[in-house]
Scaffold this motif. Structure first.
Motif, PDB file in Angstrom:
ATOM      1  N   PHE A 290       0.846  -1.185   0.000  1.00 41.10           N
ATOM      2  CA  PHE A 290       0.000   0.000   0.000  1.00 41.10           C
ATOM      3  C   PHE A 290       0.888   1.244   0.000  1.00 41.10           C
ATOM      4  O   PHE A 290       1.823   1.345   0.804  1.00 41.10           O
TER       5      PHE A 290
ATOM      6  N   ILE B 125      -6.135   3.828   5.525  1.00 44.95           N
ATOM      7  CA  ILE B 125      -6.087   2.388   5.233  1.00 44.95           C
ATOM      8  C   ILE B 125      -7.051   1.614   6.119  1.00 44.95           C
ATOM      9  O   ILE B 125      -7.685   0.647   5.693  1.00 44.95           O
TER      10      ILE B 125
ATOM     11  N   TRP C 229      -7.591  -4.382   7.977  1.00 37.69           N
ATOM     12  CA  TRP C 229      -6.188  -4.008   8.174  1.00 37.69           C
ATOM     13  C   TRP C 229      -5.790  -4.141   9.645  1.00 37.69           C
ATOM     14  O   TRP C 229      -4.749  -4.688   9.977  1.00 37.69           O
TER      15      TRP C 229
ATOM     16  N   LEU D 296      -3.258   4.586  -2.077  1.00 34.69           N
ATOM     17  CA  LEU D 296      -4.245   5.325  -1.302  1.00 34.69           C
ATOM     18  C   LEU D 296      -4.166   6.791  -1.693  1.00 34.69           C
ATOM     19  O   LEU D 296      -3.078   7.319  -1.940  1.00 34.69           O
TER      20      LEU D 296
END
Length: 503
Positions: free
Chosen positions: A433, A454, A461, A501
């Protein structure tokens, strides 16, 4: 078991920072494994001495040892004989149980004959401790800690571990006549675990954390509120861990005690967790990026004398034994200062200012990567260090420069990788990520936003932990974007799915 991959790569500019260096002083201590070690000024001369227990192997075979080392000052220690029992798979704690102004010793573990024992030794400012016959059952594979739970002015004992009758978690009340009485605390018995006193709710009495493996095989961690001598499970929801260690400390300087705990979960994952005390009876997990370990230790201490708590961590990680010093940056983040302390399995590590220079040094014991048995003292030395530019390769796997991300007018991005089921569909895969490239107005701003986004985008997560986040700084946005492109290409070539992201 979840697997995590930690990636460091080079920065193309250099930054100078103040830091700490830890130097092995070659103290000549006997190396042990399955160990416990700590500082104690047994002779009250103002120079902390060292007490170490554990296993020792050499060409003549296996020995179980307990050693006391007198601090001779000037970086020298000398072993002094004692009558204290030789143990391994145990723990000990120092405290003035009889209020005579002299520290006493309580020790538990397995002796050289395989018997499980517990002993109280009265201190007398010499190395000749005397046994006090308190007739407390023997414990191993657990912990022991002094604390005045009933507020009557004397120290009681919290012990957890395996006994001849199975796992137990017990409080022994000090009767002030050299005897102790086991109270009905109602804790589940645990082995391969830890019991710790704490006043998590700031009401003036000691509460209790119990963590470990029940006889049924259930792994749990529970916090019990002290209500006038009765203990009530608060159902906090801490992660259950065994082969663990835990430490309370106010890392964020907000006036209440926070918890760091490391160990192995029910499903075999190795974890290091930091829980922030919200001050209202609850806790929130935060993600400082500590290495995940088991069969090790954690200890809070202000090693750089800047007014906040730093962390000494040892134990077994997925990549072998580690010993880490994490510096607290006061903004909710911690930095691995790369202290060059030998990584150790089945280990213990504790802070103490043995040379009385105002900063905290470290004693560690355990088994190294090449199966050597280690007990060492590391002196804390303030140093001035510079990063070194590595232009030999653009391959992120080959570079090793670590940069302090403190510049506001610099471009950053953060990323984290894992082998995990982040969608919750039962299928694990390799994922990485990335954040966008941005400037930041304060330290760790991008990391905090990364964690927020996230966890919102991928709710699972938090279940497999945050892996490890590295922050990198660049002089221009073009350099930052190029570095991010190289990193993404490297991850893709290694079979990772890349997720970007945005915010």
């Amino acid at each position: 078991m979840y697997r995590f991959f930690f990636v460091f790569f080079a920065i193309i500019f250099s930054v100078s920072v103040k830091g700490q260096s830890f130097t092995d002083i070659k103290a000549g201590l006997t190396g042990v494994s399955e160990s416990a070690c700590n500082w104690i000024d047994y002779n009250e001369d103002g120079a902390p001495d060292i007490f170490v227990t554990g296993d020792f192997y050499n060409n003549s075979g296996h020995k179980v040892l307990t050693k006391l080392y007198k601090n001779l000052r000037n970086n020298r220690f000398a072993e002094v004989p004692t009558y204290v029992v030789n143990i391994n798979r145990g723990d000990f704690d120092w405290g003035d149980y009889n209020n005579d102004g002299i520290e006493d010793l309580f020790i538990t573990g397995e002796n050289s004959k395989g018997n499980v024992v517990s002993y109280l030794y009265k201190g007398n400012r010499t190395n000749q401790f005397s046994v006090v016959p308190v007739h407390i059952t023997g414990y191993r594979d657990g912990s022991v800690e002094w604390g005045d739970y009933d507020g009557d002015g004397d120290l009681d004992i919290l012990i957890v571990g395996d006994t001849k009758d199975g796992p137990q978690s017990s409080i022994y009340r000090n009767n002030r006549d050299n005897t102790f009485s086991k109270i009905k605390a109602g804790f589940p018995g645990v082995t391969y675990g830890t019991g710790r006193w704490c006043d998590y709710d700031n009401d003036g009495d000691l509460d209790v954390l119990i963590s470990g493996n029940e006889s049924s095989g259930i792994v749990f961690t529970a916090l019990y509120k002290n209500d006038k001598g009765s203990f009530i499970d608060q159902n906090i929801g801490f992660k259950g861990l065994k082969l663990n260690d835990a430490a309370w400390g106010d890392y964020d300087n907000d006036g209440d005690e926070d918890l760091v705990i490391v160990g192995e979960s029910q499903n075999g994952s190795v974890e290091s967790r930091l829980y922030r005390n919200n001050g209202t009876g609850g806790f929130s997990q935060v993600f400082p990026g500590f290495m995940n370990v088991r069969s090790g230790s954690v200890d809070w201490g202000d090693m750089d004398h800047d007014g906040d708590l730093d962390l000494l961590l040892t134990g077994e990680s997925a990549n072998g034994p580690v010993s880490k010093v994490y510096r607290n940056d006061r903004n909710g983040g911690f930095y691995d200062i790369h202290a060059d302390i030998t990584g150790l399995y089945m280990s213990d590590g504790r802070w103490g200012d043995y040379d009385n220079d105002g900063d905290l040094d470290a004693v560690v014991s355990g088994m190294s990567q090449n199966y050597q048995f280690i007990s060492r003292v590391y002196r804390n030395d303030p140093v001035h260090t510079d990063t070194v530019i590595d232009k030999s390769s653009e391959n992120i796997w080959n570079n090793t420069v670590v940069v302090y991300p403190g510049q506001k007018n610099i471009y950053y991005y953060v990323f984290a990788s894992c082998y995990c089921d982040f969608n919750g569909d039962g299928s694990e895969s390799y994922n990485v990520f990335f954040s966008p490239v941005k400037k930041q107005t304060r330290l760790h701003q991008l990391q905090e936003e990364f964690n927020r986004v996230i966890r919102k985008t991928f709710p699972n997560w938090v279940e497999f932990d945050q892996a490890y986040i590295i922050e990198n700084g660049f002089v221009t946005i073009a350099n930052a974007n190029e570095s991010k492109r190289i990193a993404i290409d490297e991850y893709k070539s290694s079979g990772f799915s890349v997720h970007e992201l945005n915010w």
